[in-house]
Design an enzyme around this catalytic site. Sequence first.
Site, mmCIF file in Angstrom:
data_model
loop_
_atom_site.group_PDB
_atom_site.id
_atom_site.type_symbol
_atom_site.label_atom_id
_atom_site.label_comp_id
_atom_site.label_asym_id
_atom_site.label_seq_id
_atom_site.Cartn_x
_atom_site.Cartn_y
_atom_site.Cartn_z
ATOM 1 N N TYR A 1 96.424 38.063 28.600
ATOM 2 C CA TYR A 1 95.813 38.143 27.471
ATOM 3 C C TYR A 1 96.758 37.126 26.440
ATOM 4 O O TYR A 1 97.877 36.697 26.861
ATOM 5 C CB TYR A 1 96.070 39.510 26.729
ATOM 6 C CG TYR A 1 97.118 40.356 26.808
ATOM 7 C CD1 TYR A 1 98.327 39.961 26.751
ATOM 8 C CD2 TYR A 1 96.792 42.078 26.469
ATOM 9 C CE1 TYR A 1 99.379 41.077 26.630
ATOM 10 C CE2 TYR A 1 97.690 42.673 26.263
ATOM 11 C CZ TYR A 1 99.089 42.133 26.511
ATOM 12 O OH TYR A 1 100.049 43.135 26.356
ATOM 13 N N GLU A 2 96.213 36.995 25.278
ATOM 14 C CA GLU A 2 96.727 35.743 24.302
ATOM 15 C C GLU A 2 96.985 34.553 24.889
ATOM 16 O O GLU A 2 97.502 33.635 24.631
ATOM 17 C CB GLU A 2 98.134 36.378 23.905
ATOM 18 C CG GLU A 2 98.319 37.607 23.100
ATOM 19 C CD GLU A 2 97.272 37.898 21.877
ATOM 20 O OE1 GLU A 2 96.847 36.749 21.455
ATOM 21 O OE2 GLU A 2 96.770 38.943 21.676
#
Length: 596
Positions: free
Chosen positions: A439-440
């Site tokens: 994620y990110e």
Amino acid sequence: MPAYKAPLDDIRFLLHDVHDVAQLAALPGFEDATPDMIDAVLVEGAKICEEVLFPINQSGDTEGVKYENGEVRTPSGFKEAYAQYAAGGWTGVAADAKYGGQGLPESVRFVMEEMLCSSNLSFSMYPGLTHGAVSALLSHGSDELKDRFLPKLIDGTWGGTMCLTEAHAGTDLGIITTKAVPAGDGAYKINGTKIFISAGDHDLTENIVHLVLAKLPDAPGGTKGISLFLVPKYLPKEDGSPGTRNGVTVGSIEHKMGIKASATCVLNFEDATGWMVGEPHKGMRAMFVMMNGARLAVGLQGLGLAEVAYQNALSYAKDRLQGRSLTGPKNPSGPADSILVHPDVRKGLLRIKAFNEGMRSLAYWVGIRIDLEHRHADPAVREAAEDLVALMTPVIKAFLTDKGFDNTNIALQTLGGHGYIREYGIEQYVRDARIAQIYEGTNAVQALDLVGRKLPMEGGRLVRRFFELVKGDVDAAAQVDGLEEFAKPLGGSLYQLQKATMLLAEKGFANPDEVGAAATEYLHLMGYVAVGWQWLRMATVAQEQLAAGKGDKRFLQAKLKTARFYFGRLLPEAATLLAAIQAGSAPIMAFADDEF
């Protein structure tokens, strides 16, 4: 049962002796952030992590979040822990004092973030997302939005989220379909569905403020047509208390491999009222404030989990009696020696230790650069700090999470079969660490950002600054007795990184696949050099203090031994990365689709 103790001795060594945290008190607004005050804050932060958050980490993983009657419930103990955390001012530790924050340096929050992630990663997600929302509003929100929303976000009464991803789009935000239509009086009606929204709904705060990417009716195509909107779960009344429920509902929660006590939601926006943050069609500019901060925070997640995994693996290795040393019994009065006598066990633990301590130093160095970027009086210093933070952000995110996951796996292996058993705690750290690579912005995306955007930025100025810093320390250390053993291998690896940089610059123009094929190896090569640079700095300080008779002798000697392990056993891996880069894209791109 697992245990966790904040590594305050190592933290103090880095902040005070290696990175000179005392310089922060000379920056405008940080006059009270003296070394003694920072130490006192971190001691209290360690207590809440060790005594309040860590004890509910395993139970939170077992219980998970629950979705009942359209509402999300956090695990037992989380609401009480959050109330204590917010009451202590931790939700606004580095937030602007104008809006009720503690006004401490960002580098202090970096340290706190590491301890939070070690003690309870799932819990850390809730205040972490709020901090990101606060940062975006401070940078791009109107005065009206700041005055209305920031105080309650900063004091923890309200929570925050970032709503980017849609099911069909993933990383390609340019094709999102969430719409925003003007509704009069400066408000907009938001319609669309967002997925993978961390802290998207929960019972820890009385309201949740969503920052949502959407497109106006006249939006141009791609990311140039994205705007950012603030959309609260409840529309605030004039007195700031939650009013009517907004058109934001939870479609479902995700059932995940890890971070099970963090609510990852599908959110439906149906004529939800929102207000624009920043300018029309400039939403990515505002969101990147939040995203870049989140990427650095995710890097600290990898470090935090690797630290707690190391502590528990080391404790097990010291206590577990099994087999005998290859060079003869070391525990002759017992039935067996501890497994710590075995070279392979020691090698695994030292690998974790060397990466953890080096990555911690690199992360804290970046944290201090953020403070210099925002507060230093000299524009040249601010520019240099901004350049280095931008260059290192993808490295911190990707390298620290890749090595963090590797390190939790090594820790699990140290425990053998017990590592695979829930009771011992390590298997949770492995599961929790895995998401940080995704994620990110996946780590492959971070690598592309590094080679495709950061290397050519400002005509290569960013990477040249980094090279000059490392080379300057290498050259200085090469003239000091006892430091040549560290300076020489680091200088060689820096040359390899420079060679890889030139190779990408030469080949990338003719064939962009060359850059794409080399990106991940290049990021890791830079990571090895950056961590090696930090080890050179730590070794320099350790040797100076030993020579002067200062500090804890055993601690400092262990630093030098760990530096030797890094330079002798880990940094040589950089040469393999260069060889892979030199192999080019042909061995990858030569395959037809039906040959896979």
